[in-house]
Scaffold this active site. Structure first.
Site, PDB file in Angstrom:
ATOM      1  N   SER A 238      71.267 -57.564   6.844  1.00 44.37           N
ATOM      2  CA  SER A 238      71.138 -58.990   7.184  1.00 44.37           C
ATOM      3  C   SER A 238      72.506 -59.685   7.199  1.00 44.37           C
ATOM      4  CB  SER A 238      70.180 -59.696   6.225  1.00 44.37           C
ATOM      5  OG  SER A 238      70.732 -59.807   4.938  1.00 44.37           O
TER       6      SER A 238
ATOM      7  N   HIS B 210      79.427 -60.073  -2.938  1.00 50.19           N
ATOM      8  CA  HIS B 210      78.715 -59.594  -4.121  1.00 50.19           C
ATOM      9  C   HIS B 210      77.690 -60.654  -4.522  1.00 50.19           C
ATOM     10  CE1 HIS B 210      78.056 -57.234  -7.694  1.00 50.19           C
ATOM     11  NE2 HIS B 210      78.072 -58.351  -8.392  1.00 50.19           N
TER      12      HIS B 210
ATOM     13  N   ASN C 158      84.637 -58.086   0.425  1.00 52.61           N
ATOM     14  CA  ASN C 158      83.280 -57.696   0.041  1.00 52.61           C
ATOM     15  C   ASN C 158      82.489 -58.955  -0.292  1.00 52.61           C
ATOM     16  OD1 ASN C 158      81.132 -55.964  -0.868  1.00 52.61           O
ATOM     17  ND2 ASN C 158      81.755 -56.375  -2.985  1.00 52.61           N
TER      18      ASN C 158
ATOM     19  N   ARG D 238      84.504 -37.721  -2.852  1.00 53.34           N
ATOM     20  CA  ARG D 238      84.716 -39.107  -2.447  1.00 53.34           C
ATOM     21  C   ARG D 238      85.907 -39.198  -1.498  1.00 53.34           C
ATOM     22  NH1 ARG D 238      82.921 -43.318  -5.058  1.00 53.34           N
ATOM     23  NH2 ARG D 238      82.897 -42.384  -7.113  1.00 53.34           N
TER      24      ARG D 238
ATOM     25  N   GLU E 275      74.496 -66.132   0.999  1.00 49.66           N
ATOM     26  CA  GLU E 275      75.422 -65.049   1.398  1.00 49.66           C
ATOM     27  C   GLU E 275      75.758 -65.164   2.877  1.00 49.66           C
ATOM     28  OE1 GLU E 275      74.581 -60.997   0.221  1.00 49.66           O
ATOM     29  OE2 GLU E 275      73.405 -61.671  -1.472  1.00 49.66           O
TER      30      GLU E 275
HETATM   31  C1  GRF Z   1      73.386 -58.210  -0.340  1.00 52.32           C
HETATM   32  O1  GRF Z   1      72.728 -58.909  -1.349  1.00 52.32           O
HETATM   33  C2  GRF Z   1      74.801 -57.933  -0.730  1.00 52.32           C
HETATM   34  O2  GRF Z   1      75.402 -58.977  -1.410  1.00 52.32           O
HETATM   35  C3  GRF Z   1      74.619 -56.753  -1.639  1.00 52.32           C
HETATM   36  O3  GRF Z   1      73.663 -55.969  -0.977  1.00 52.32           O
HETATM   37  C4  GRF Z   1      72.830 -56.804  -0.203  1.00 52.32           C
HETATM   38  C5  GRF Z   1      72.892 -56.318   1.208  1.00 52.32           C
HETATM   39  O4  GRF Z   1      71.988 -56.961   2.034  1.00 52.32           O
HETATM   40  N1  GRF Z   1      75.864 -56.081  -1.937  1.00 52.32           N
HETATM   41  P1  GRF Z   1      72.057 -56.775   3.599  1.00 52.32           P
HETATM   42  O5  GRF Z   1      72.089 -55.277   3.870  1.00 52.32           O
HETATM   43  O6  GRF Z   1      73.284 -57.467   4.107  1.00 52.32           O
HETATM   44  O7  GRF Z   1      70.785 -57.405   4.107  1.00 52.32           O
END
Ligand code: GRF
Length: 223
Positions: A15, A111, A109, A67, A176
């Site tokens: 998303s 979070h 990133n 890794r 987000e």
């Molecule tokens: C989000 O909550 C992001 O912050 C976390 O994982 C989730 C990913 O959601 N690290 P999406 O795949 O972007 O819908």
């Protein structure tokens, strides 16, 4: 400077990728979304990439012995596509120090917590268990220590009575999508930079205060 070439690394539903793709398409982020890298077969993000007709590569981490070998494959893919900025969006692999150092300042990133609270996993459950009254998400530069890089922008949401980790996660996800595109637009335009271990905007070390706050920005937009 030629137009920036952005890659999104993702592992799940996609998303945030969807929101970033829309922001690139509208010009809100001045970059070509030139590559989606996904490490999970069958992830929803692959469908999102297809829907936006984005160049996409699936690199399952399980195919690599270490890794370092996985990170090297990511690096080759990024170089093949001429990428100069990388956004992690729900990317559930820890990147090695060599990779992170190579991209420092051009690697961000998102979070799902108000960092520095709750680095790592299960952020919403931990916020509820702590009795927090607010939660949120943070966009930050990536440094070798997990979820500890200088913060750029955060968005807050209230914790409501009766919230479950899932209901809180859904509310945080809405914020987000708003903060990630905004922060990426700044970074890609060179308006936010990483220097001396801090995130800077307009000569101010914004990471000193945990990053800028979306609600103040939106209030200023409306005013
Ligand atoms: C989000 O909550 C992001 O912050 C976390 O994982 C989730 C990913 O959601 N690290 P999406 O795949 O972007 O819908």
């Amino acid at each position: 400077m030629s137009r920036r070439r952005l890659a999104v690394l993702t592992s799940g539903r996609g998303s945030n990728l969807d929101a970033i793709a829309a922001a690139c398409a509208s010009g809100a982020i001045d970059a070509d979304l030139a590559l989606v890298l996904c490490n999970v077969t069958g992830a929803g993000a692959l469908d999102v990439a297809a829907r936006h007709a984005l160049p996409c590569r699936l690199i399952p981490h399980g195919n690599f012995a270490s890794r370092d070998a996985f990170d090297r494959e990511l690096q080759v893919a990024l170089e093949d596509h001429g990428i100069d900025f990388v956004a992690l969006a729900g990317f559930m692999r820890i990147l090695g120090e060599g990779f992170v150092r190579a991209w420092e300042g051009t690697l961000v990133n998102i979070h799902p917590s108000l960092l520095p609270r709750y680095p790592g996993l299960h952020t919403h459950r931990r916020a509820l268990e702590a009795g927090d009254r607010e939660a949120g998400a943070t966009v930050h530069f990536v440094t070798p220590t997990l979820d500890a890089g200088p913060a750029i922008l955060r968005g807050r949401v209230p914790v409501l009575t009766g919230d479950s980790p899932a209901s809180l996660a859904e509310r945080v996800l809405g914020v987000e999508h708003r903060i990630y595109s905004r922060a990426l637009a700044w970074c890609i335009a060179g308006e936010v930079t990483l220097a001396q271990g801090k995130a800077w905007k307009d000569g101010v070390a914004i990471s000193d205060a945990g990053g800028l706050d979306l609600s103040s920005l939106e209030a200023a937009d409306e005013g």
